[in-house]
Design an enzyme around this catalytic site. Structure first.
Site, PDB file in Angstrom:
ATOM      1  N   TYR A 122      -1.223  -0.856  10.203  1.00 51.51           N
ATOM      2  CA  TYR A 122      -1.359  -1.185   8.780  1.00 51.51           C
ATOM      3  C   TYR A 122      -0.129  -0.708   8.002  1.00 51.51           C
ATOM      4  CZ  TYR A 122      -3.701  -1.727   4.244  1.00 51.51           C
ATOM      5  OH  TYR A 122      -4.043  -2.113   2.965  1.00 51.51           O
ATOM      6  N   SER A 181       0.846  -1.196   0.000  1.00 55.63           N
ATOM      7  CA  SER A 181       0.000   0.000   0.000  1.00 55.63           C
ATOM      8  C   SER A 181       0.881   1.245   0.000  1.00 55.63           C
ATOM      9  CB  SER A 181      -0.902   0.013   1.234  1.00 55.63           C
ATOM     10  OG  SER A 181      -1.545   1.269   1.384  1.00 55.63           O
TER      11      SER A 181
END
Length: 245
Positions: free
Chosen positions: A151, A138
């Protein structure tokens, strides 16, 4: 067809991006083994694509289950050509009030799970002396993001693992490529939870004036999985509509 006859494992196959990767890969001639935890969605995948996909309900953080599934795939198909690590979860909160449980769970699924299955598959690819691993990371693994320390850390770990494996898995002359795809804001169940004010602010920063779609990511993953990208390895490719410019 770009993947005709290829045997492909996709983790997180029931997620928005994983689902589109399965669909596109099947259209391009691959036999897909879809892994996920949602039994109902796995059945839907199986019903949609018939014999072109085989699904397994598996928790990728369970070493024994992961080993069993990979062994079963090799037993049935004799090889594994491509692994796509698409499984991931979010448990957002500001760092100072983030619980240890939420931090550990995100790291365990997103990073440790990818480690487990990649290790098992890489052993097979080493014996074959060829293979292709594509990790879904990401942009927050590169840039960080408020409320996503867990995350961001998990996705940054994926980037580090990608670059390391690109070096290690060719040490004996093997043709094993390892790359990562770093999506930005992609329309999915995850991004649906983002408040409208934040979505509007992000949209203003995009040079391509829309959020990404799962098929945008799937198309890039297909490129990396195919022979069209046979001289690309160890790379992290952003797909973010120009957000980083």
């Amino acid at each position: 067809m770009k993947l005709n006859g290829k045997i492909v494992i996709v983790t997180g196959a029931t997620g928005d991006i994983g689902n589109k990767i399965c669909e596109l890969f099947i259209k391009e001639g691959a036999t897909v083994i879809g892994l996920g935890r949602n039994e109902e969605k796995l059945k839907m995948l199986s019903n949609s694509f018939g014999e072109s996909i085989e699904v397994f309900k598996v928790d990728i953080t369970d070493p024994l289950k992961v080993k069993e599934v990979v062994s079963e795939v090799v037993k049935r198909y004799k090889r594994i050509d491509v692994l796509v690590n698409s499984a991931g979860i979010v448990k957002d909160n500001l760092f100072l009030i983030m619980s240890e449980k939420d931090f550990n769970e995100v790291i365990r699924v997103n990073l440790f799970g990818a480690f487990l299955i990649t290790k098992e598959v890489a052993r097979i690819m080493r014996k074959q002396r060829e293979g292709n691993i594509i990790n879904i990371t990401s942009i927050v693994g590169i840039d960080g993001n408020i409320g996503q320390a867990n995350y961001s850390a998990s996705k940054a770990g994926i980037i580090g693992m990608t670059k390391t494996l690109a070096k290690e898995l060719t040490m004996k002359g093997e043709k094993i490529r390892v790359n990562a795809v770093a999506p930005g804001f992609i329309e999915s169940q995850m991004t649906e939870k983002i408040p409208k004010e934040l979505r509007d602010k992000v949209l203003e920063r995009l040079y391509i004036k829309r959020f990404g779609k799962p098929e945008d990511v799937a198309n890039l993953v297909l490129f990396l999985a195919s022979d069209d990208s046979q001289y690309i390895t160890g790379q992290v490719i952003r797909i973010d509509g120009g957000l980083s410019l």
